[in-house]
Scaffold this motif. Structure first.
Motif: not given
Length: 287
Positions: A136-165
């Motif tokens: 679940l993580t990766r550790r650097c044996p040189v500098c000790g940094r711990v890395q986690f799986p990267r997740t890129d957030p994205a928005v997705i949206v249902a846009v509704i107009d005044p006539d309910d379209r």
């Protein structure tokens, strides 16, 4: 359809997986399973192609090759990347036909195998890292940094107009007729709601007056988290950015039903949150 809104069926054993001896012992337990994923993201399935199929774990556990996914009803599941002999299917297919723990295992396996393959080096010093915490993580044996799986957030949206379209658009790279709700990645320093307003305006010229959360979905192609919203538009006037989308239009429920029946419009795949948003609007389930 897996709604991704209830408690997880997969126990990721967050604390116990940090103990290498415990993870290794899970590999040796009777009933432990290994789920194969190939380099194209195809997942080993049963003969019907309706769910992921693990094989019994065998040989020695290798913390650098075998990633611990978690426990399902007490049974340990692992994953690794390698060639699949036998039936396989994509996450897009499996997401449409399975749910619960089976889908959680599939998504986790696809996401983690891709991460280990694509990001094996330290982001700080460039040294090759080593898998830890059951993969679940990766550790650097040189500098000790711990890395986690990267997740890129994205928005997705249902846009509704005044006539309910509902507003649907099509990217130029998609097949003719394929339409979906609008979406885009969140910029650095931007809130999810701000991203909704920005993306919708950039792509369609539509201003929004209210934004409401709908739900979320992991989407590892290769590492996105889709965050769904419903938004009310101020008006129905469109100014389409052709660099962003090829076309966009408002649909009534009757319009969309007719276009779907005649094949003029193709819905997003059933595995996607886009499909959930559209079908919720069709069923008058969006608040």
């Amino acid at each position: 359809m897996h709604a991704w809104m209830s408690e997880a069926s997969l126990d990721r054993a967050d604390n116990r997986r940090k103990v290498p001896e415990w993870v290794s012992a899970q590999w040796r337990r009777p009933g432990a399973r290994l789920l194969l994923v190939d380099s194209d993201g195809q997942v080993a399935t049963d003969e019907t192609g309706s769910g992921p199929a693990g094989v019994p774990t065998s040989g020695n556990y290798n913390a650098q090759l075998h990633t611990f996914l978690g426990l399902v009803d007490g049974i340990p599941w692992f994953t690794t990347e390698g060639p699949i002999i036998g039936p396989s299917a994509s996450l897009r297919h499996l997401g449409a036909v399975t749910g619960g723990a089976a889908l959680e295992l599939t998504v986790g396996a696809v996401a983690l195998t891709a991460w280990h393959r694509l990001e094996p080096h330290c982001s700080g010093c460039g040294a090759r890292t080593r898998a830890t915490a059951g993969g679940l993580t990766r550790r650097c044996p040189v500098c000790g940094r711990v890395q986690f799986p990267r997740t890129d957030p994205a928005v997705i949206v249902a846009v509704i107009d005044p006539d309910d379209r509902i507003l649907l658009g099509r990217q130029s790279s998609w097949d003719p007729g394929r339409m979906s709700v609008l979406a885009g990645f969140v910029d650095a320093g931007e809130s999810l709601e701000q991203a909704v307003h920005r993306e919708v305006f950039e792509e369609s010229g539509v201003r929004l007056r209210e934004v409401r959360y709908f739900g979320s979905q992991p989407w590892p192609f290769p590492r996105s988290l889709m965050v769904g919203f419903v938004a009310d538009s101020v008006s129905a006037e469109l100014t389409i950015d052709r660099d962003e989308i090829e076309e966009a239009a408002w649909f009534t429920r009757a319009d969309l039903a007719a276009d779907l029946a005649e094949g003029r419009v193709i819905m997003p795949g059933k595995a996607s949150i886009a499909h959930r948003l559209i079908t919720a609007w069709q069923g008058r389930l969006l608040g």
